[in-house]
Design a protein around this motif. Structure first.
Motif, PDB file in Angstrom:
ATOM      1  N   LYS A  10      16.389   7.750 -50.164  1.00 37.77           N
ATOM      2  CA  LYS A  10      16.667   8.810 -51.127  1.00 37.77           C
ATOM      3  C   LYS A  10      17.649   9.825 -50.544  1.00 37.77           C
ATOM      4  N   TYR A  50      12.509   5.386 -62.957  1.00 42.74           N
ATOM      5  CA  TYR A  50      11.252   6.143 -62.918  1.00 42.74           C
ATOM      6  C   TYR A  50      10.590   6.208 -64.296  1.00 42.74           C
ATOM      7  N   HIS A  53       7.179   7.635 -64.858  1.00 40.23           N
ATOM      8  CA  HIS A  53       6.957   9.056 -64.572  1.00 40.23           C
ATOM      9  C   HIS A  53       7.598   9.996 -65.595  1.00 40.23           C
ATOM     10  N   THR A  92       2.434   8.379 -50.278  1.00 39.76           N
ATOM     11  CA  THR A  92       3.412   9.200 -51.009  1.00 39.76           C
ATOM     12  C   THR A  92       3.635  10.578 -50.392  1.00 39.76           C
ATOM     13  N   LYS A 113       9.414  21.610 -55.498  1.00 41.46           N
ATOM     14  CA  LYS A 113       8.747  21.179 -56.734  1.00 41.46           C
ATOM     15  C   LYS A 113       8.439  19.690 -56.749  1.00 41.46           C
ATOM     16  N   MET A 115       8.023  16.171 -54.105  1.00 42.32           N
ATOM     17  CA  MET A 115       7.929  15.723 -52.714  1.00 42.32           C
ATOM     18  C   MET A 115       9.178  14.933 -52.340  1.00 42.32           C
ATOM     19  N   ASN A 117      10.327  12.410 -49.904  1.00 43.60           N
ATOM     20  CA  ASN A 117       9.635  11.518 -48.965  1.00 43.60           C
ATOM     21  C   ASN A 117      10.483  10.336 -48.511  1.00 43.60           C
TER      22      ASN A 117
HETATM   23  P1  DAT Z   1       5.662   6.345 -54.506  1.00 44.43           P
HETATM   24  O1  DAT Z   1       7.095   6.727 -54.247  1.00 44.43           O
HETATM   25  O2  DAT Z   1       4.811   6.473 -53.280  1.00 44.43           O
HETATM   26  O3  DAT Z   1       5.524   5.003 -55.194  1.00 44.43           O
HETATM   27  P2  DAT Z   1       5.124   7.549 -57.111  1.00 44.43           P
HETATM   28  O4  DAT Z   1       5.768   6.356 -57.719  1.00 44.43           O
HETATM   29  O5  DAT Z   1       3.753   7.908 -57.572  1.00 44.43           O
HETATM   30  O6  DAT Z   1       5.089   7.446 -55.510  1.00 44.43           O
HETATM   31  O7  DAT Z   1       6.037   8.853 -57.378  1.00 44.43           O
HETATM   32  C1  DAT Z   1       7.455   8.781 -57.311  1.00 44.43           C
HETATM   33  C2  DAT Z   1       7.957   9.951 -56.509  1.00 44.43           C
HETATM   34  O8  DAT Z   1       7.703  11.182 -57.190  1.00 44.43           O
HETATM   35  C3  DAT Z   1       7.264  10.105 -55.154  1.00 44.43           C
HETATM   36  O9  DAT Z   1       7.880   9.316 -54.157  1.00 44.43           O
HETATM   37  C4  DAT Z   1       7.378  11.577 -54.888  1.00 44.43           C
HETATM   38  C5  DAT Z   1       7.303  12.196 -56.268  1.00 44.43           C
HETATM   39  N1  DAT Z   1       5.939  12.607 -56.614  1.00 44.43           N
HETATM   40  C6  DAT Z   1       4.912  11.793 -56.958  1.00 44.43           C
HETATM   41  N2  DAT Z   1       3.812  12.480 -57.259  1.00 44.43           N
HETATM   42  C7  DAT Z   1       4.131  13.789 -57.101  1.00 44.43           C
HETATM   43  C8  DAT Z   1       3.432  15.038 -57.274  1.00 44.43           C
HETATM   44  N3  DAT Z   1       2.146  15.054 -57.659  1.00 44.43           N
HETATM   45  N4  DAT Z   1       4.083  16.177 -57.003  1.00 44.43           N
HETATM   46  C9  DAT Z   1       5.381  16.174 -56.608  1.00 44.43           C
HETATM   47  N5  DAT Z   1       6.115  15.048 -56.458  1.00 44.43           N
HETATM   48  C10 DAT Z   1       5.506  13.866 -56.690  1.00 44.43           C
END
Ligand code: DAT
Ligand code: MG
Length: 139
Positions: A10, A50, A53, A92, A113, A115, A117
């Motif tokens: 990223k 995404y 999400h 995560t 706001k 994460m 990661n």
């Molecule tokens: P991952 O990347 O571990 O598969 P995910 O698909 O649930 O995690 O979420 C996509 C990204 O969105 C994740 O890498 C970081 C961000 N994210 C997820 N949950 C979050 C939260 N509760 N607050 C802030 N950022 C979040």
């Protein structure tokens, strides 16, 4: 069960100069690089990537973050690489991700706001097929 997965370094990882370290870990684990390309994500591409999400409270910050700079898009191949890369990446939240993992060793929560990661990895065969189709339609 040779399979492929979609990995993203990223914008935080690219900006911090960690692309090489992350590629090194993928290769050191024994996976093969099939495609590696520096890309600028667009809102359209991110809403597909995404999809699950869209509408969540962190979705808009996530899209803004993913457009802060280039992303290194990677397709890696190997036996059980989907599970294997998720294990290399760690959980995560990078603050509590296990030491030894990419997120645990190299990342932390910066109090923003969304994460930041460092990496994305497909979470299932269905996701990997869908995500590789989005980022590398010619593969
Ligand atoms: P991952 O990347 O571990 O598969 P995910 O698909 O649930 O995690 O979420 C996509 C990204 O969105 C994740 O890498 C970081 C961000 N994210 C997820 N949950 C979050 C939260 N509760 N607050 C802030 N950022 C979040
Ligand atoms: Mg995910």
């Amino acid at each position: 069960m040779t399979e492929r997965t979609l990995i993203l370094v990223k914008p935080d990882g690219v900006r911090r100069g960690l692309s090489g370290e992350i590629l090194r870990r993928i290769e050191a684990k024994g996976y093969t690089l099939v495609a590696v390309e520096l890309r600028e994500a667009t809102p359209e591409l991110l809403s597909q990537h995404y999809e699950e999400h869209v509408g969540k409270p962190f979705y808009e910050p996530l899209v803004e973050f993913m457009m802060e700079g280039p992303t290194l898009a990677i397709v890696a191949e190997g036996n059980a690489v989907i599970e294997g890369f998720r294990s290399l990446a760690g959980t995560t939240n990078p603050t509590s991700a296990a030491p030894g993992t990419i997120r645990g060793d190299l990342g932390r929560d910066w109090g923003l706001k969304v994460m930041q990661n460092l990496v994305h990895g497909s979470d299932s065969e269905e996701s990997s097929a869908r995500e590789i189709g989005i980022w590398f339609p010619n593969l």
